[in-house]
Scaffold this active site. Structure first.
Site, PDB file in Angstrom:
ATOM      1  N   LYS A  20       0.830  -1.197   0.000  1.00  0.00           N
ATOM      2  CA  LYS A  20       0.000   0.000   0.000  1.00  0.00           C
ATOM      3  C   LYS A  20       0.868   1.251   0.000  1.00  0.00           C
ATOM      4  CE  LYS A  20      -0.941   0.242   5.038  1.00  0.00           C
ATOM      5  NZ  LYS A  20      -0.638   1.650   5.338  1.00  0.00           N
ATOM      6  N   SER A 160       8.324  10.821  11.455  1.00  0.00           N
ATOM      7  CA  SER A 160       7.869  10.075  10.283  1.00  0.00           C
ATOM      8  C   SER A 160       8.527  10.646   9.041  1.00  0.00           C
ATOM      9  CB  SER A 160       6.340  10.174  10.164  1.00  0.00           C
ATOM     10  OG  SER A 160       5.892   9.648   8.941  1.00  0.00           O
ATOM     11  N   SER A 161       8.702   9.790   8.035  1.00  0.00           N
ATOM     12  CA  SER A 161       9.204  10.250   6.741  1.00  0.00           C
ATOM     13  C   SER A 161       8.072  10.560   5.773  1.00  0.00           C
ATOM     14  CB  SER A 161      10.114   9.177   6.129  1.00  0.00           C
ATOM     15  OG  SER A 161       9.364   8.016   5.819  1.00  0.00           O
ATOM     16  N   GLN A 162       6.814  10.420   6.211  1.00  0.00           N
ATOM     17  CA  GLN A 162       5.691  10.515   5.284  1.00  0.00           C
ATOM     18  C   GLN A 162       5.528  11.913   4.702  1.00  0.00           C
ATOM     19  OE1 GLN A 162       2.448   8.933   7.621  1.00  0.00           O
ATOM     20  NE2 GLN A 162       2.891   6.821   7.019  1.00  0.00           N
ATOM     21  N   ASP A 301       6.892  -0.664  11.718  1.00  0.00           N
ATOM     22  CA  ASP A 301       5.722  -1.514  11.494  1.00  0.00           C
ATOM     23  C   ASP A 301       5.999  -2.982  11.803  1.00  0.00           C
ATOM     24  OD1 ASP A 301       4.123   0.593  10.805  1.00  0.00           O
ATOM     25  OD2 ASP A 301       4.312   0.299   8.636  1.00  0.00           O
ATOM     26  N   LYS A 328       1.265   5.991  16.061  1.00  0.00           N
ATOM     27  CA  LYS A 328       0.660   5.124  15.060  1.00  0.00           C
ATOM     28  C   LYS A 328      -0.853   5.082  15.311  1.00  0.00           C
ATOM     29  CE  LYS A 328       4.447   3.839  12.919  1.00  0.00           C
ATOM     30  NZ  LYS A 328       4.643   4.116  11.471  1.00  0.00           N
TER      31      LYS A 328
END
Length: 415
Positions: A20, A160-162, A301, A328
């Site tokens: 995903k 986060s790297s998002q 994760d 998370k």
């Protein structure tokens, strides 16, 4: 939804769902590519559906050719003023800077646990890029209005790297030149995935050891035919199931993938499982398991499946990197401690950034998924070696990433 998972041995072959993470990146790039792209080997979990809704709202035309193939005609031309990202943290941080490209006011709205996840890291960099930003104390909903202007921005990459992914995909399509200085980058394999996905669609991103990125604006994303590889986050859970309860072979996964969760193979070998890998398949067989040490800072994760693995090992396993788990879908470190205690496994979090798990017998219990897909899957794997069935309350959370998880797990049972 409650799901009762009985103990039992498993054996068989599966193809896990597509990544995903790659799917959402590919959907974003296809939006920015004028022309028709084809995405193959795609599966529509909740997070991927959220990304599809976003690109349609931003102007893409999406056609479902068959259950695993999409055709996407790109072009940024918002059809409304709201993006609904569901509970997807990646879609939030990915499509917020892309929305700013449109140059019109847009609102980003989310649901459920996402409304409790901080988005503060986006505010200052977006404003440095000339974007008007309004927010609810650092939480969704966000209102943004671009366009993006040439700038050097500083981004905190420690949570986060998002959001870095969102900037890296948006800025090639903006006007100007851009430099991103990143402090304390984590999950760098996910940044590699972003750079690779952008390259597949014709955009170039330069960087210096994940601390500084240079993007020349005015690039044109080009439509492409893209087959999405299997999801190593899902694969990790299934491989651990094989290691603790029998044997599993997975197809369409390669240890050469840039996905961070390929690192589960290292943990499995350290724990004593037998692992055989070929070009695009991995087999794991149960063997006597021993305690292991593993640093999951770059692959947070993996904590839930590694908890199931450690619970099956002789001795005390040590997994570092728990500081990555607070934001998370749940506070995963505390949630794992709470739920594994119900089945008789002690998880010690007294040392900062460290999770200690002493293996032992699993007892039947009723556990709670906390709205977290990975917690629900971890408890299901541990149920395979319980002395009785484990009932998972809120098991429907698996739809976020792996809707057919329980059916696939059931298909592996030895009659």
């Amino acid at each position: 939804m409650d799901r009762s998972v009985p103990p039992g041995e498993i054996q068989g072959e599966l193809t896990p769902p597509c990544s995903k993470s790659y799917a959402q990146r590919a959907l974003a790039a296809a939006l920015l590519a004028e022309g028709e792209s084809t995405l193959r080997n795609i599966e529509l979990c909740d997070d991927t559906r959220s990304a599809m809704r976003c690109i349609e709202a931003l102007g893409a035309d999406v056609t479902v050719v068959d259950p695993h193939t999409l055709k996407i005609r790109g072009g940024l031309a918002p059809r409304g003023r709201t993006l609904h990202v569901g509970e997807s943290g990646l879609s939030t941080r990915l499509f917020t800077p892309i929305a700013a490209l449109a140059g019109v006011p847009l609102r980003i709205e989310g649901d459920g646990t996402l409304l409790r996840r901080p988005m503060t890291m986006m505010i200052a960099p977006l404003r440095q890029l000339g974007v008007e930003v309004r927010h609810r104390d650092g939480f969704l909903p966000f209102d943004v209005c671009g366009p993006l202007h040439s700038a050097t921005v500083e981004v905190d990459g420690s949570v986060s790297s998002q959001f870095i992914t969102g900037l890296l995909l948006a800025l090639p399509a903006a006007r100007g030149e851009f430099t991103i200085d990143v402090r304390r980058a984590v999950s760098t394999p996910y940044i590699d995935m972003t750079v690779e996905a952008a390259h597949r669609f014709g955009a170039e991103i330069l960087h210096n050891g994940y601390t500084q990125f240079y993007i020349e604006g005015g690039q044109r994303y080009r439509p492409t035919d893209y087959s999405i590889e299997g999801d190593w986050s899902a694969a990790a859970t299934l491989l651990v199931a094989g290691a603790v309860a029998g044997e599993v072979t997975l197809h369409n996964v390669s240890i050469l993938s840039k996905q961070a969760d390929t690192a589960v193979c290292t943990a499995l070998v350290r724990a004593g499982a037998e692992l055989i890998h070929e070009a695009d398949r991995i087999t794991v067989r149960r063997r006597p398991l021993r305690a292991f040490e593993f640093d999951a800072t770059q692959c947070p994760d993996l904590f839930p499946p590694l908890a199931a693995l450690a619970a099956a090992c002789e001795g005390e396993s040590l997994i570092t990197g728990t500081s990555r788990l607070a934001h998370k879908e749940s506070d995963r470190a505390e949630t794992l401690r709470e739920e594994y205690a119900k089945v008789g496994i002690e998880i010690d979090l007294s040392t900062p950034d460290v999770m200690r798990i002493r293996g032992g017998a699993i007892r039947p219990a009723r556990v709670f998924g906390h709205g977290d897909h990975r917690i629900a899957m971890s408890m299901a794997v541990s149920a395979l070696r319980s002395s009785g069935a484990i009932t998972i309350e809120g098991a429907e959370a698996v739809a976020k990433s792996y809707p057919r998880f329980f059916e696939d797990l059931e298909s592996l049972r030895v009659n």
